[in-house]
Design an enzyme around this catalytic site. Structure first.
Site, PDB file in Angstrom:
ATOM      1  N   GLY A 121       0.837  -1.190   0.000  1.00 30.71           N
ATOM      2  CA  GLY A 121       0.000   0.000   0.000  1.00 30.71           C
ATOM      3  C   GLY A 121       0.870   1.235   0.000  1.00 30.71           C
ATOM      4  CB  CYS A 122       0.724   4.329   1.996  1.00 30.38           C
ATOM      5  SG  CYS A 122       1.762   5.721   2.472  1.00 30.38           S
ATOM      6  CG  PHE A 123       5.869   4.566  -1.496  1.00 26.40           C
ATOM      7  CD1 PHE A 123       5.558   5.806  -0.975  1.00 26.40           C
ATOM      8  CD2 PHE A 123       6.127   4.476  -2.860  1.00 26.40           C
ATOM      9  CE1 PHE A 123       5.507   6.934  -1.775  1.00 26.40           C
ATOM     10  CE2 PHE A 123       6.082   5.600  -3.679  1.00 26.40           C
ATOM     11  CZ  PHE A 123       5.770   6.834  -3.135  1.00 26.40           C
TER      12      PHE A 123
END
Length: 206
Positions: free
Chosen positions: A46-48
């Protein structure tokens, strides 16, 4: 990061510094001597920002770099990836000392930082680029699959959607995306809580 910035700006006034999603278990053990050996693992969670933060505090991890993997476009920009059509996922390349931490330990840790039952993104980040995967080399694949099988036994095969995929070219993101949680603890802390990460992870993993 247009979509995420809108979310963050809406909660900055109330956000308190949380320092990111650190590995559980309190203070890390005493540092072992660096062997000088290096191996690389790639995870899409998901969000890095969050994936990077989850790994960079682990003893034995030398570096965690935010970027993109799994797509068709060479050297993609963030805007290209989030618009869709490149096939890339936000991913993190983890460089580690295998004498200090094993690849299996990294994969085991990865499952506990994501919701592997969500096929549409992660937490408040929705869309194809926020999908999840372990990108494993041929040598890494048996270990990654064994770790996944252990996680599936906890979650249930009918619910577990995160795959182990073949290793793919990793493209680093721009400098503004690197070490975001460390450089912007208030903004990242507000973003993480607004997205409900801790609560959802407790629901999934107990």
């Amino acid at each position: 990061m247009p979509r995420r910035l809108l979310l963050i700006l809406a909660i900055l006034a109330a956000a308190a510094c949380s320092g990111g999603d650190r590995a559980e278990g309190g203070a890390p053990p005493a540092a072992q001597q660096d062997s000088g050996r290096r191996e690389v693992a790639v995870f899409a969670g998901g969000c890095f920002w969050s994936t990077e933060s989850n790994f960079e505090h682990m003893p034995g991890v030398v570096a965690a770099v935010s970027g993109f993997a799994g797509g068709r476009t060479a050297n993609p920009t963030y805007d290209q990836v989030v618009r869709g059509g490149t096939g890339h996922l936000e991913a993190v390349q983890v460089t580690f000392d295998p004498a200090r931490i094993s690849y299996r330990a990294l994969v085991d840790r990865f499952w506990r930082t994501i919701d592997p039952t969500d096929a549409e993104g992660q937490f408040c980040d929705r869309g194809a680029s926020y999908g999840t995967a372990v990108f494993a080399t041929t040598a890494q694949r048996p270990t990654a699959e064994a770790s996944r099988a252990a996680a599936v036994r906890i979650i249930g095969a009918d619910r577990f959607v995160t795959p182990v995929r073949a290793a793919a070219r990793f493209w680093p993101a721009g400098a503004e995306h690197q070490d975001f949680a460390r450089r912007n603890p208030v903004r990242y802390g507000g973003y993480s809580r607004f997205c409900g990460r801790p609560e959802r992870l407790r629901q999934v993993w107990g």
